[in-house]
Design a protein around this motif. Sequence first.
Motif, mmCIF file in Angstrom:
data_model
loop_
_atom_site.group_PDB
_atom_site.id
_atom_site.type_symbol
_atom_site.label_atom_id
_atom_site.label_comp_id
_atom_site.label_asym_id
_atom_site.label_seq_id
_atom_site.Cartn_x
_atom_site.Cartn_y
_atom_site.Cartn_z
ATOM 1 N N LEU A 36 4.208 118.583 -111.937
ATOM 2 C CA LEU A 36 4.705 119.911 -111.576
ATOM 3 C C LEU A 36 6.039 119.799 -110.860
ATOM 4 N N ARG A 37 6.801 120.881 -110.915
ATOM 5 C CA ARG A 37 8.041 121.024 -110.154
ATOM 6 C C ARG A 37 7.855 122.199 -109.205
ATOM 7 N N PRO A 38 8.673 122.283 -108.167
ATOM 8 C CA PRO A 38 8.555 123.438 -107.271
ATOM 9 C C PRO A 38 8.634 124.781 -108.006
ATOM 10 N N ALA A 39 9.395 124.845 -109.091
ATOM 11 C CA ALA A 39 9.487 126.108 -109.849
ATOM 12 C C ALA A 39 8.119 126.561 -110.350
ATOM 13 N N HIS A 40 7.252 125.610 -110.671
ATOM 14 C CA HIS A 40 5.911 125.980 -111.119
ATOM 15 C C HIS A 40 5.169 126.722 -110.012
ATOM 16 N N GLY A 41 5.354 126.285 -108.789
ATOM 17 C CA GLY A 41 4.690 126.947 -107.664
ATOM 18 C C GLY A 41 5.119 128.394 -107.522
ATOM 19 N N PHE A 42 6.394 128.671 -107.764
ATOM 20 C CA PHE A 42 6.868 130.047 -107.699
ATOM 21 C C PHE A 42 6.216 130.891 -108.793
ATOM 22 N N ALA A 43 5.992 130.284 -109.943
ATOM 23 C CA ALA A 43 5.293 130.987 -111.029
ATOM 24 C C ALA A 43 3.831 131.193 -110.665
ATOM 25 N N PHE A 44 3.190 130.167 -110.103
ATOM 26 C CA PHE A 44 1.783 130.279 -109.711
ATOM 27 C C PHE A 44 1.592 131.414 -108.706
ATOM 28 N N ALA A 45 2.562 131.594 -107.811
ATOM 29 C CA ALA A 45 2.457 132.664 -106.813
ATOM 30 C C ALA A 45 2.371 134.035 -107.483
ATOM 31 N N GLU A 56 6.888 139.942 -117.040
ATOM 32 C CA GLU A 56 6.710 140.123 -115.595
ATOM 33 C C GLU A 56 7.050 138.852 -114.835
ATOM 34 N N LEU A 57 6.653 137.723 -115.373
ATOM 35 C CA LEU A 57 6.956 136.450 -114.737
ATOM 36 C C LEU A 57 8.461 136.197 -114.712
ATOM 37 N N ALA A 58 9.133 136.503 -115.814
ATOM 38 C CA ALA A 58 10.592 136.336 -115.873
ATOM 39 C C ALA A 58 11.274 137.186 -114.806
ATOM 40 N N ALA A 59 10.836 138.423 -114.651
ATOM 41 C CA ALA A 59 11.414 139.301 -113.629
ATOM 42 C C ALA A 59 11.172 138.733 -112.233
ATOM 43 N N HIS A 60 9.978 138.224 -111.997
ATOM 44 C CA HIS A 60 9.634 137.647 -110.690
ATOM 45 C C HIS A 60 10.500 136.438 -110.375
ATOM 46 N N LEU A 61 10.720 135.592 -111.365
ATOM 47 C CA LEU A 61 11.484 134.367 -111.151
ATOM 48 C C LEU A 61 12.995 134.581 -111.238
ATOM 49 N N GLY A 62 13.396 135.725 -111.783
ATOM 50 C CA GLY A 62 14.826 135.984 -111.946
ATOM 51 C C GLY A 62 15.438 135.139 -113.054
ATOM 52 N N GLN A 66 12.999 133.860 -122.230
ATOM 53 C CA GLN A 66 12.916 132.570 -122.911
ATOM 54 C C GLN A 66 12.610 131.455 -121.908
ATOM 55 N N ALA A 67 13.277 131.448 -120.761
ATOM 56 C CA ALA A 67 13.033 130.419 -119.747
ATOM 57 C C ALA A 67 11.609 130.532 -119.193
ATOM 58 N N ALA A 68 11.163 131.768 -118.950
ATOM 59 C CA ALA A 68 9.800 131.969 -118.461
ATOM 60 C C ALA A 68 8.787 131.522 -119.501
ATOM 61 N N SER A 69 9.063 131.790 -120.764
ATOM 62 C CA SER A 69 8.167 131.382 -121.842
ATOM 63 C C SER A 69 8.056 129.864 -121.913
ATOM 64 N N GLN A 70 9.170 129.171 -121.738
ATOM 65 C CA GLN A 70 9.142 127.706 -121.732
ATOM 66 C C GLN A 70 8.325 127.175 -120.561
ATOM 67 N N LEU A 138 12.676 141.513 -92.314
ATOM 68 C CA LEU A 138 13.936 141.377 -93.053
ATOM 69 C C LEU A 138 13.730 141.339 -94.564
ATOM 70 N N ALA A 139 12.638 140.753 -95.005
ATOM 71 C CA ALA A 139 12.371 140.600 -96.437
ATOM 72 C C ALA A 139 10.909 140.938 -96.702
ATOM 73 N N PRO A 140 10.560 142.226 -96.608
ATOM 74 C CA PRO A 140 9.143 142.592 -96.666
ATOM 75 C C PRO A 140 8.487 142.465 -98.033
ATOM 76 N N TYR A 141 9.248 142.474 -99.108
ATOM 77 C CA TYR A 141 8.622 142.549 -100.425
ATOM 78 C C TYR A 141 8.860 141.350 -101.340
ATOM 79 N N GLY A 142 9.747 140.442 -101.007
ATOM 80 C CA GLY A 142 10.036 139.350 -101.947
ATOM 81 C C GLY A 142 10.908 139.902 -103.061
ATOM 82 N N PRO A 143 10.845 139.480 -104.276
ATOM 83 C CA PRO A 143 10.042 138.353 -104.745
ATOM 84 C C PRO A 143 10.668 137.033 -104.326
ATOM 85 N N ILE A 144 9.851 136.033 -104.271
ATOM 86 C CA ILE A 144 10.313 134.697 -103.925
ATOM 87 C C ILE A 144 10.816 134.075 -105.218
ATOM 88 N N ARG A 145 12.026 133.608 -105.189
ATOM 89 C CA ARG A 145 12.619 133.040 -106.405
ATOM 90 C C ARG A 145 13.009 131.595 -106.179
#
Length: 148
Positions: A36-45, A56-62, A66-70, A138-145
């Motif tokens: 795993l890479r740290p990016a996977h953890g952001f997706a898991f969240a 939805e995952l693509a929007a969350h990760l910014g 195509q990148a989210a699908s990969q 300061l950052a009540p809603y995220g998303p964490i990217r």
Amino acid sequence: MQNSEAMALSAALLAVAGELTQRIHEGVVARGFEGLRPAHGFAFARLSPAGATVTELAAHLGVTKQAASQLVDEIVRKGYAERRPHPEDARARLIVLTGRGRACTRAAEESAADAVRAWGEVIGEEQVRALGRELTRLAPYGPIRPTW
């Protein structure tokens, strides 16, 4: 606040965030979750509550769809997630964590707790709680990217 003070604060926050990400990742690997890479953890969240579509995952990760699908292809191949029919949209697939993915998420939570506990040893537990409250204001809603 002077520009130089703002830059110093920005640099400190980014350094703490980077260190926290690294400590969580190292803790997850130490608990037996490899590949795993740290990016996977952001997706898991994003996936952990009830799953998400690739869009939805693509929007969350910014990132692009195509990148989210990969990324989804990768975590599915490694057994951390699976695709299921979407309960409300026959055209969409819902990406959900498997038991292994949920266990990995719990390992990340334990790793985060270990890292934050270490902050308490430096600035005190009450200061850590106060920091958490202020950062939430300061950052009540995220998303964490992730940072690639």
